[in-house]
Design a protein around this motif. Structure first.
Motif, PDB file in Angstrom:
ATOM      1  N   UNK A  60       0.769  -1.051  -0.065  1.00 48.13           N
ATOM      2  CA  UNK A  60       0.228   0.100   0.202  1.00 48.13           C
ATOM      3  C   UNK A  60       0.852   1.137  -0.069  1.00 48.13           C
ATOM      4  N   UNK A  61       0.309   2.371  -0.452  1.00 50.45           N
ATOM      5  CA  UNK A  61       1.018   3.635  -0.352  1.00 50.45           C
ATOM      6  C   UNK A  61       1.631   3.789   1.232  1.00 50.45           C
ATOM      7  N   UNK A  62       0.689   3.401   2.084  1.00 49.26           N
ATOM      8  CA  UNK A  62       1.197   3.625   3.336  1.00 49.26           C
ATOM      9  C   UNK A  62       2.521   2.868   3.843  1.00 49.26           C
ATOM     10  N   UNK A  63       2.832   1.734   3.331  1.00 51.59           N
ATOM     11  CA  UNK A  63       4.198   1.279   3.363  1.00 51.59           C
ATOM     12  C   UNK A  63       5.229   2.202   2.488  1.00 51.59           C
ATOM     13  N   UNK A  64       5.014   2.709   1.768  1.00 54.55           N
ATOM     14  CA  UNK A  64       5.956   3.434   0.824  1.00 54.55           C
ATOM     15  C   UNK A  64       6.246   4.564   1.476  1.00 54.55           C
ATOM     16  N   UNK A  65       5.105   5.215   2.066  1.00 47.17           N
ATOM     17  CA  UNK A  65       5.262   6.583   2.779  1.00 47.17           C
ATOM     18  C   UNK A  65       6.131   6.535   4.103  1.00 47.17           C
ATOM     19  N   UNK A  66       5.582   5.466   4.900  1.00 44.25           N
ATOM     20  CA  UNK A  66       6.157   5.012   6.033  1.00 44.25           C
ATOM     21  C   UNK A  66       7.795   4.733   6.016  1.00 44.25           C
ATOM     22  N   UNK A  67       7.908   4.151   4.880  1.00 44.79           N
ATOM     23  CA  UNK A  67       9.369   3.779   4.643  1.00 44.79           C
ATOM     24  C   UNK A  67      10.356   4.796   3.803  1.00 44.79           C
ATOM     25  N   UNK A  68       9.350   5.766   3.395  1.00 45.25           N
ATOM     26  CA  UNK A  68      10.324   7.024   2.899  1.00 45.25           C
ATOM     27  C   UNK A  68      10.583   6.625   1.263  1.00 45.25           C
ATOM     28  N   UNK A  69      10.104   5.803   0.839  1.00 42.20           N
ATOM     29  CA  UNK A  69      10.333   5.431  -0.571  1.00 42.20           C
ATOM     30  C   UNK A  69       9.733   6.443  -1.336  1.00 42.20           C
ATOM     31  N   UNK A 107       4.537  15.598   1.630  1.00 45.13           N
ATOM     32  CA  UNK A 107       3.295  15.081   2.231  1.00 45.13           C
ATOM     33  C   UNK A 107       2.530  16.250   2.859  1.00 45.13           C
ATOM     34  N   UNK A 108       2.425  17.140   1.912  1.00 48.66           N
ATOM     35  CA  UNK A 108       1.702  18.533   2.283  1.00 48.66           C
ATOM     36  C   UNK A 108       0.692  18.683   1.394  1.00 48.66           C
ATOM     37  N   UNK A 109      -0.227  19.403   1.808  1.00 45.05           N
ATOM     38  CA  UNK A 109      -1.386  19.905   0.738  1.00 45.05           C
ATOM     39  C   UNK A 109      -1.602  21.508   1.244  1.00 45.05           C
ATOM     40  N   UNK A 110      -1.465  22.422   0.133  1.00 44.01           N
ATOM     41  CA  UNK A 110      -1.704  23.728   0.541  1.00 44.01           C
ATOM     42  C   UNK A 110      -2.374  24.366  -0.708  1.00 44.01           C
ATOM     43  N   UNK A 111      -2.921  25.638  -0.497  1.00 46.37           N
ATOM     44  CA  UNK A 111      -3.693  26.295  -1.577  1.00 46.37           C
ATOM     45  C   UNK A 111      -2.709  27.056  -2.630  1.00 46.37           C
ATOM     46  N   UNK A 112      -2.976  26.863  -3.856  1.00 43.48           N
ATOM     47  CA  UNK A 112      -2.031  27.640  -4.853  1.00 43.48           C
ATOM     48  C   UNK A 112      -1.647  29.083  -4.447  1.00 43.48           C
TER      49      UNK A 112
END
Length: 161
Positions: A45-54, A109-114
């Motif tokens: 899952x993407x969870x694993x990818x993000x958790x491990x920094x891939x 891993x951020x979300x922000x307005x343009x």
């Protein structure tokens, strides 16, 4: 600590900005973590990818997969000043998503307005609208395998489920 969080802290201190204010909400992160792929015989899952920094250093792939949950995303390429000099981004070359006047950066891993001040660090050079659905991607994969194209390497890394 999640590698992206550590990277956010380092960049925030260096550039005197508050990236943590834009970190993914738990709700958004849970939505992203539900995206799954088959790698050989394992389901990832993407969870694993993000958790491990891939995700760090693989901004194109992670931006593509995250973009699949949106109706009209743009995958953008360009330079990001705050990433220049980091291990996987020495020249600041980067890929991110823009959707509904928001920026989604899968490395930080951020979300922000343009229209936020953070966007001034992002210099968009080009953008594309992804056209493949997961079903079409699986079909394309079969074609590439038959032709022994080098692009199959990417599909072997993250096969869709």
């Amino acid at each position: 600590m999640i590698p992206s969080k550590r990277l956010r802290l380092i960049i925030s201190r260096h550039h005197k900005i508050k990236l943590e204010d834009y970190s993914w909400s738990k709700e958004f992160e849970n939505r992203i973590n539900k995206i799954k792929f088959i790698d050989g015989y394992k389901t990832l899952s993407l969870k694993t990818i993000f958790k491990d920094g891939y995700n760090i250093g693989n901004c194109l792939l992670t931006a593509y997969y995250v973009s699949t949950i949106f109706e009209r995303p743009l995958i953008c390429t360009g330079k990001v000043e705050i990433l220049k000099g980091t291990k996987n981004c020495p020249d600041g070359d980067h890929v991110w998503i823009e959707v509904d006047d928001m920026v989604i950066d899968t490395t930080l891993m951020v979300v922000f307005p343009i229209d936020s001040t953070l966007y001034r660090y992002y210099d968009k050079r080009s953008s594309i609208t992804p056209h493949f659905t997961f079903d079409e991607l699986s079909y394309q994969e079969d074609i590439y395998e038959k032709e022994n194209s080098q692009i199959t390497y990417y599909f072997d890394l993250y096969k869709t489920e």
